[in-house]
Design an enzyme around this catalytic site. Structure first.
Site, PDB file in Angstrom:
ATOM      1  N   CYS A  85     -57.984  38.294  55.124  1.00 41.73           N
ATOM      2  CA  CYS A  85     -57.394  37.016  54.495  1.00 41.73           C
ATOM      3  C   CYS A  85     -57.709  36.782  53.046  1.00 41.73           C
ATOM      4  O   CYS A  85     -57.651  37.703  52.073  1.00 41.73           O
ATOM      5  CB  CYS A  85     -57.378  35.765  55.333  1.00 41.73           C
ATOM      6  SG  CYS A  85     -56.150  34.639  55.000  1.00 41.73           S
ATOM      7  N   HIS A 202     -56.284  37.692  60.851  1.00 38.64           N
ATOM      8  CA  HIS A 202     -57.480  37.429  61.146  1.00 38.64           C
ATOM      9  C   HIS A 202     -57.650  38.041  62.343  1.00 38.64           C
ATOM     10  O   HIS A 202     -57.850  37.189  63.576  1.00 38.64           O
ATOM     11  CB  HIS A 202     -57.382  35.899  61.197  1.00 38.64           C
ATOM     12  CG  HIS A 202     -57.331  35.157  59.795  1.00 38.64           C
ATOM     13  ND1 HIS A 202     -58.600  34.936  59.388  1.00 38.64           N
ATOM     14  CD2 HIS A 202     -56.376  34.762  59.259  1.00 38.64           C
ATOM     15  CE1 HIS A 202     -58.154  34.274  58.068  1.00 38.64           C
ATOM     16  NE2 HIS A 202     -56.969  33.986  58.113  1.00 38.64           N
ATOM     17  N   GLU A 204     -60.616  37.994  63.692  1.00 37.19           N
ATOM     18  CA  GLU A 204     -62.218  37.271  64.097  1.00 37.19           C
ATOM     19  C   GLU A 204     -61.294  35.970  65.082  1.00 37.19           C
ATOM     20  O   GLU A 204     -61.956  35.393  65.717  1.00 37.19           O
ATOM     21  CB  GLU A 204     -62.727  36.721  62.990  1.00 37.19           C
ATOM     22  CG  GLU A 204     -62.696  35.640  62.260  1.00 37.19           C
ATOM     23  CD  GLU A 204     -61.401  35.981  60.869  1.00 37.19           C
ATOM     24  OE1 GLU A 204     -60.725  37.013  61.227  1.00 37.19           O
ATOM     25  OE2 GLU A 204     -61.050  34.914  60.582  1.00 37.19           O
TER      26      GLU A 204
END
Lengths: 224, 83
Positions: A85, A202, A204
């Site tokens: 990002c 994302h 994560e």
């Protein structure tokens, strides 16, 4: 052997990245950018956020921080480097990867789950997948539209350096499935070598079973 | 040394989508204005002391190359005037 998660002023996905990596059994620590890259860093995460308020262009300020010289040097030596990002914006602004991430076609901030098609499964970041696999991870960005002159994009395609494309749930790469107007639905690309990758979605945030889908784990396993 | 102001204008390359400009155009049209197209640009005014105008221009150009513009998506112009 510790993955360094580089925190800039305004990073806000650093702790998410730490938690996700720890969940996967990968040793990681958050590093303040001004303290420099630890000599024994086994990998580098440039996390998401809004470093320096997205002044000028998202990622433009952080990309000129001194630690970026160290990250570029580590990348050239083969250290795995992942930008997510805002980290992707910093990576492209800093010349780690080709192209630019700029204002979404909608001119709005978008926070939503998207589907990605794995375009190249022969990289550390996609070894867990097969080419053509469809994974679901969230996006959260206002400046995620991938731009690159057509001839450069052609070269990128020829060199198999597009990692992910936005697609529908069945893996069709369509304009409707393109959340931000990225050229050829590009969501993530490789640097000069496949140890360097950036992506707007994302991984994560899609890695902890307690909070939802875990398709992002495969990307983070690039640090294993 | 002479005091100069270098004006660096950074704009999107022709053909690169500009959603903010499109939104601005729509807002103008909503106000009743008729227009064919609208382009936006960023302008930076850099005050600097330089030996001559060419030196001031060269330095401002390097600023544009290295930070003010992103060559992947932007074109830029540099104009120098004595401050």
């Amino acid at each position: 052997m510790t993955v360094a998660i580089v925190r800039f002023g305004g990073s806000n996905c650093d702790r998410d990245a730490l938690r996700a990596l720890e969940h996967l059994g990968i040793d990681a620590e958050i590093v303040w950018h001004d303290d420099g890259l630890p000599a024994d860093a086994s990998g580098v995460v440039i996390p998401g956020g809004f470093s320096y308020g997205d002044y000028l262009r998202a990622g433009a300020m952080a990309a000129r921080a001194p630690i970026m010289d160290e990250i570029r040097a580590a990348a050239e030596e083969g250290t795995p480097v992942l930008g997510v990002c805002n980290g992707a914006q910093i990576g492209s602004e800093g010349g780690l990867t080709p192209g630019a991430f700029t204002t979404n076609r909608s001119a709005r901030f978008q926070c939503e789950p998207v589907h990605l098609r794995v375009e190249n499964a022969e990289t550390p970041w996609t070894e867990a997948f097969e080419e053509g696999d469809v994974i679901e991870v969230p996006i959260a960005h206002g400046e995620g539209r991938f731009e690159l002159p057509d001839d450069h994009l052609e070269t990128l395609n020829d060199e198999d350096r597009v990692l992910f494309r936005y697609c529908d749930a069945d893996g069709n790469v369509t304009d409707e499935a393109n959340p931000n107007g990225s050229k050829e639905n590009v969501a993530g690309v490789l640097g000069a070598d496949d140890n360097v990758a950036v992506l707007m979605p994302h991984p994560e945030r899609a890695s902890l079973p307690d909070i939802g889908p875990t398709d992002g784990q495969g990307v983070l396993l690039g640090f294993q | 040394m002479t005091a100069y102001t270098a004006t660096v204008t950074v704009r999107l390359k022709r053909g690169v989508l500009d959603p903010e400009a499109e939104t601005t155009q729509q807002a103008l049209e909503r106000l009743g204005f008729e227009l064919e197209d609208l382009r936006s640009a960023d302008r930076f005014e850099v005050d600097l002391d330089a030996a001559d105008a060419a030196d001031a221009e060269a330095r401002a150009t390097e600023m544009a190359e290295r930070l003010l513009a992103n060559p992947t998506i932007h074109d830029y112009t540099v104009e120098v005037a004595e401050a």
